[in-house]
Each structure stands twice: as structure tokens, then as C-alpha cells.
Design a protein around this motif. Structure first.
Motif, PDB file in Angstrom:
ATOM      1  N   ARG A 235      -9.679  30.472  -4.330  1.00 22.58           N
ATOM      2  CA  ARG A 235      -9.391  31.755  -4.492  1.00 22.58           C
ATOM      3  C   ARG A 235     -10.095  32.586  -3.569  1.00 22.58           C
ATOM      4  O   ARG A 235      -9.374  33.662  -2.882  1.00 22.58           O
ATOM      5  CB  ARG A 235     -10.243  32.211  -5.851  1.00 22.58           C
ATOM      6  CG  ARG A 235     -10.087  33.489  -6.177  1.00 22.58           C
ATOM      7  CD  ARG A 235     -10.634  33.646  -7.502  1.00 22.58           C
ATOM      8  NE  ARG A 235     -10.104  35.048  -7.903  1.00 22.58           N
ATOM      9  CZ  ARG A 235     -10.578  35.636  -9.141  1.00 22.58           C
ATOM     10  NH1 ARG A 235     -11.231  35.149 -10.012  1.00 22.58           N
ATOM     11  NH2 ARG A 235     -10.169  36.818  -9.434  1.00 22.58           N
ATOM     12  N   GLU A 236     -11.117  32.176  -2.997  1.00 24.96           N
ATOM     13  CA  GLU A 236     -11.681  32.539  -1.690  1.00 24.96           C
ATOM     14  C   GLU A 236     -10.769  32.586  -0.313  1.00 24.96           C
ATOM     15  O   GLU A 236     -10.451  33.627   0.143  1.00 24.96           O
ATOM     16  CB  GLU A 236     -13.127  31.955  -1.053  1.00 24.96           C
ATOM     17  CG  GLU A 236     -13.749  32.457  -0.316  1.00 24.96           C
ATOM     18  CD  GLU A 236     -13.345  31.941   1.316  1.00 24.96           C
ATOM     19  OE1 GLU A 236     -13.563  33.037   2.068  1.00 24.96           O
ATOM     20  OE2 GLU A 236     -12.929  31.029   1.440  1.00 24.96           O
ATOM     21  N   ARG A 237     -10.038  31.687  -0.375  1.00 25.85           N
ATOM     22  CA  ARG A 237      -8.924  31.392   1.002  1.00 25.85           C
ATOM     23  C   ARG A 237      -7.954  32.433   0.760  1.00 25.85           C
ATOM     24  O   ARG A 237      -7.486  33.211   1.443  1.00 25.85           O
ATOM     25  CB  ARG A 237      -8.543  30.184   0.764  1.00 25.85           C
ATOM     26  CG  ARG A 237      -9.133  28.867   1.604  1.00 25.85           C
ATOM     27  CD  ARG A 237      -9.086  29.162   2.974  1.00 25.85           C
ATOM     28  NE  ARG A 237     -10.412  28.849   3.666  1.00 25.85           N
ATOM     29  CZ  ARG A 237     -10.323  28.671   5.027  1.00 25.85           C
ATOM     30  NH1 ARG A 237      -9.124  28.484   5.775  1.00 25.85           N
ATOM     31  NH2 ARG A 237     -11.465  28.502   5.354  1.00 25.85           N
ATOM     32  N   LEU A 238      -7.474  32.425  -0.643  1.00 27.65           N
ATOM     33  CA  LEU A 238      -6.483  33.288  -0.918  1.00 27.65           C
ATOM     34  C   LEU A 238      -6.581  34.922  -0.346  1.00 27.65           C
ATOM     35  O   LEU A 238      -5.800  35.577  -0.255  1.00 27.65           O
ATOM     36  CB  LEU A 238      -5.707  33.213  -2.323  1.00 27.65           C
ATOM     37  CG  LEU A 238      -5.187  31.924  -2.417  1.00 27.65           C
ATOM     38  CD1 LEU A 238      -4.598  31.959  -3.890  1.00 27.65           C
ATOM     39  CD2 LEU A 238      -4.463  31.314  -1.778  1.00 27.65           C
ATOM     40  N   GLY A 239      -7.770  35.121  -0.412  1.00 28.94           N
ATOM     41  CA  GLY A 239      -8.350  36.684   0.057  1.00 28.94           C
ATOM     42  C   GLY A 239      -8.232  36.831   1.370  1.00 28.94           C
ATOM     43  O   GLY A 239      -8.522  38.043   1.835  1.00 28.94           O
ATOM     44  N   HIS A 240      -8.114  35.744   2.367  1.00 29.82           N
ATOM     45  CA  HIS A 240      -8.163  35.936   3.597  1.00 29.82           C
ATOM     46  C   HIS A 240      -6.930  36.749   4.142  1.00 29.82           C
ATOM     47  O   HIS A 240      -5.854  36.650   3.438  1.00 29.82           O
ATOM     48  CB  HIS A 240      -8.116  34.529   4.604  1.00 29.82           C
ATOM     49  CG  HIS A 240      -9.456  33.961   4.330  1.00 29.82           C
ATOM     50  ND1 HIS A 240      -9.823  32.799   5.352  1.00 29.82           N
ATOM     51  CD2 HIS A 240     -10.424  33.846   3.528  1.00 29.82           C
ATOM     52  CE1 HIS A 240     -10.984  32.464   5.038  1.00 29.82           C
ATOM     53  NE2 HIS A 240     -11.478  33.042   4.110  1.00 29.82           N
ATOM     54  N   THR A 241      -7.218  37.562   5.176  1.00 32.22           N
ATOM     55  CA  THR A 241      -6.147  38.625   5.567  1.00 32.22           C
ATOM     56  C   THR A 241      -5.034  37.759   5.957  1.00 32.22           C
ATOM     57  O   THR A 241      -3.749  38.137   5.645  1.00 32.22           O
ATOM     58  CB  THR A 241      -6.482  39.339   6.920  1.00 32.22           C
ATOM     59  OG1 THR A 241      -7.937  39.718   6.775  1.00 32.22           O
ATOM     60  CG2 THR A 241      -5.881  40.497   7.379  1.00 32.22           C
ATOM     61  N   THR A 242      -4.790  36.724   6.712  1.00 28.46           N
ATOM     62  CA  THR A 242      -3.492  35.994   7.127  1.00 28.46           C
ATOM     63  C   THR A 242      -2.807  35.581   5.763  1.00 28.46           C
ATOM     64  O   THR A 242      -1.813  35.601   5.984  1.00 28.46           O
ATOM     65  CB  THR A 242      -3.920  34.867   8.071  1.00 28.46           C
ATOM     66  OG1 THR A 242      -4.884  34.004   7.647  1.00 28.46           O
ATOM     67  CG2 THR A 242      -4.064  35.210   9.538  1.00 28.46           C
ATOM     68  N   VAL A 243      -3.642  35.079   5.039  1.00 24.54           N
ATOM     69  CA  VAL A 243      -2.933  34.703   3.693  1.00 24.54           C
ATOM     70  C   VAL A 243      -2.407  35.849   3.122  1.00 24.54           C
ATOM     71  O   VAL A 243      -1.225  35.666   2.337  1.00 24.54           O
ATOM     72  CB  VAL A 243      -3.676  33.702   3.005  1.00 24.54           C
ATOM     73  CG1 VAL A 243      -3.431  33.471   1.485  1.00 24.54           C
ATOM     74  CG2 VAL A 243      -4.438  32.457   3.477  1.00 24.54           C
ATOM     75  N   ARG A 244      -2.959  36.874   2.735  1.00 28.90           N
ATOM     76  CA  ARG A 244      -2.525  37.993   2.141  1.00 28.90           C
ATOM     77  C   ARG A 244      -1.321  38.742   2.668  1.00 28.90           C
ATOM     78  O   ARG A 244      -0.521  39.229   2.267  1.00 28.90           O
ATOM     79  CB  ARG A 244      -3.689  39.359   2.051  1.00 28.90           C
ATOM     80  CG  ARG A 244      -4.734  38.681   1.205  1.00 28.90           C
ATOM     81  CD  ARG A 244      -5.830  39.578   1.334  1.00 28.90           C
ATOM     82  NE  ARG A 244      -5.692  40.990   0.787  1.00 28.90           N
ATOM     83  CZ  ARG A 244      -6.044  41.376  -0.444  1.00 28.90           C
ATOM     84  NH1 ARG A 244      -6.808  40.557  -1.175  1.00 28.90           N
ATOM     85  NH2 ARG A 244      -5.857  42.413  -0.658  1.00 28.90           N
ATOM     86  N   GLU A 245      -1.390  38.545   4.217  1.00 30.84           N
ATOM     87  CA  GLU A 245      -0.232  38.970   4.905  1.00 30.84           C
ATOM     88  C   GLU A 245       0.967  38.262   4.848  1.00 30.84           C
ATOM     89  O   GLU A 245       2.026  38.635   4.960  1.00 30.84           O
ATOM     90  CB  GLU A 245      -0.716  39.257   6.254  1.00 30.84           C
ATOM     91  CG  GLU A 245      -1.391  40.520   6.534  1.00 30.84           C
ATOM     92  CD  GLU A 245      -1.940  40.832   7.806  1.00 30.84           C
ATOM     93  OE1 GLU A 245      -1.833  39.844   8.558  1.00 30.84           O
ATOM     94  OE2 GLU A 245      -2.797  41.738   8.037  1.00 30.84           O
ATOM     95  N   ARG A 246       0.800  36.858   5.128  1.00 29.60           N
ATOM     96  CA  ARG A 246       1.970  35.943   5.237  1.00 29.60           C
ATOM     97  C   ARG A 246       2.193  34.956   4.344  1.00 29.60           C
ATOM     98  O   ARG A 246       3.069  34.274   4.212  1.00 29.60           O
ATOM     99  CB  ARG A 246       1.745  35.089   6.853  1.00 29.60           C
ATOM    100  CG  ARG A 246       0.911  36.038   7.815  1.00 29.60           C
ATOM    101  CD  ARG A 246       1.015  35.402   8.967  1.00 29.60           C
ATOM    102  NE  ARG A 246       2.043  34.906   9.776  1.00 29.60           N
ATOM    103  CZ  ARG A 246       2.171  34.426  10.907  1.00 29.60           C
ATOM    104  NH1 ARG A 246       1.215  34.415  11.759  1.00 29.60           N
ATOM    105  NH2 ARG A 246       3.295  34.278  11.167  1.00 29.60           N
ATOM    106  N   GLY A 247       1.293  34.874   3.320  1.00 25.79           N
ATOM    107  CA  GLY A 247       1.516  34.183   2.151  1.00 25.79           C
ATOM    108  C   GLY A 247       0.818  32.783   2.598  1.00 25.79           C
ATOM    109  O   GLY A 247      -0.075  32.570   3.242  1.00 25.79           O
TER     110      GLY A 247
END
Ligand code: AMP
Length: 198
Positions: A69-81
Motif C-alpha cells: 500500500r505504501e509503494r502504491l502511493g509513490h509518485t512514479t507508481v501513481r503516474e505510470r501504474g
């Protein structure tokens, strides 16, 4: 794109994930790699997870869910999946993931299918510290008991793409990318995951 890659230990998830992540330009998130890193650093998470990882047991859902859950909040993940490798591994983790995402946000789950005798051969020659005979047995058992039922949910939701992974690495990568392109070109026909997950 939001993708999962699932398969028994030794099915090539790590290798194929790196290739897919490069080809598709999406971040690779491996719970196994994150846990091993935390164990090496001796963080509180690493200390809590250490015994389970060494023995080949699944780490408690609450710990792994929090990590992802913490990782899914990272900017790159939010922007790129993301390409989630090794998570979810059971229905409770899948339910967790679906509760944080729009349930229709998942694009597909790649299932790397490999006969267990080949998996055992691959793991015994790999030499990771959890690749002991007992550890391999435990991990294969966990896959059968915990992960396989979750695959049925993904299949019922029309998200599962099975790939025969007992073939040369390049052949498997090409098959994954081609199958994924074909899957994405199809209009969605299935129920949203939330209605299917048990
Ligand atoms: P892997 O690198 O995916 O083979 O994972 C190595 C080990 O990390 C597993 O045998 C488990 O002990 C632990 N692990 C990785 N992902 C998960 C997960 N989603 N849930 C519970 N334990 C996990």
C-alpha cells in the motif's frame, strides 16, 4: 498500466518482470525483493518477516499489505501504474489490493505456469538462502493452498492470462507481451472484480 504477475517459486517471475517493466515502462514492485531488502537492512519489517521468509512461509498479510500500500502511493507508481510481482498471493491480499484501487483498474494478471518438477530443478540450482529442500516444499505448498484459489477469482473476472513458462526466456517474454496486447485490445466482458472475489 496495472498488472500482476503470478506463478510458483522458480517460474521466472523476477526475470520476466524486469523485461516487462522495461518493455512497458512501468515500475516493477516485487514484495519478495522488498522483504529481502528490509531483512538485509535489519528494519523492524525485516525483523518481523525474517523467520517466515527463511522457512518459506507467507509473511502475515497485514505486513505485506502495508508494504504494498505504501509503494502504491509513490509518485512514479501513481503516474505510470505498476507491475506487482509476488503480490497478491492469497484472497485476503487480493481483497486488500482491490479495496485500495478502483476494482476495474487492474488490466491483467499474467500467470506463469510451470510443472512442479521443473520448478524444483530450477530452484535447487538457483542457490538463494530460502531455496532449501524444506523451504521449496513449503513454498510450493503455500502456492497450491493459498495462491491457486485466488487465481480462480482472477480467471472468473476475465483478468488471467496463462502463459506456459517452461520455455526459453525470450520466447516467454514475447508470448507475454503479445498476449497482453491482445488482451488489452478486447472489450471488457466480465463482472468487476469486487463482485467476483469471494
Ligand atoms: P518471492 O521472491 O516472490 O519468491 O518471495 C520470497 C518470500 O517472500 C516468500 O517465500 C514469502 O516468504 C515472502 N513473500 C513475498 N511476497 C509475499 C506475499 N505477497 N505475501 C506473503 N509473503 C510474501
Amino acid at each position: 498500466m496495472k498488472l500482476l504477475i503470478v506463478g510458483p517459486p522458480g517460474s521466472g517471475k523476477g526475470t520476466q518482470s524486469l523485461r516487462m517493466s522495461r518493455a512497458l515502462g512501468i515500475p516493477h514492485v516485487s514484495t519478495g525483493a522488498l522483504l529481502r531488502h528490509a531483512i538485509r537492512l535489519g528494519t523492524p519489517l525485516g525483523e518481523s518477516a525474517c523467520e517466515c521468509v527463511a522457512a518459506g512461509h507467507l509473511v502475515p498479510d497485514a505486513l505485506v499489505n502495508e508494504l504494498v500500500r505504501e509503494r502504491l502511493g509513490h509518485t512514479t507508481v501513481r503516474e505510470r501504474g505498476f507491475l506487482l510481482d509476488g503480490f497478491p498471493r492469497n484472497r485476503a491480499q487480493l481483497d486488500g489490493l482491490l479495496s485500495w484501487l478502483n476494482p476495474e483498474a487492474l488490466d491483467a494478471a499474467i500467470e506463469l505456469a510451470v510443472p512442479s518438477e521443473i520448478v524444483v530443478q530450477r530452484l535447487t540450482s538457483r542457490g538463494r538462502t530460502d531455496d532449501t529442500e524444506a523451504g521449496i516444499d513449503t513454498r510450493l505448498g503455500a502456492y497450491e493452498v493459498e495462491t491457486s484459489p485466488m487465481l480462480r477469482d482472477l480467471e472468473a473476472a476475465g483478468l488471467l492470462i496463462p502463459i506456459a513458462a517452461d520455455r526459453p526466456i525470450d520466447v516467454v517474454t514475447r508470448d507475454i507481451l503479445a498476449s497482453l496486447a491482445q488482451h488489452r485490445a478486447k472489450p471488457p466482458t466480465c463482472l468487476p472484480m469486487q463482485r467476483v472475489a469471494v
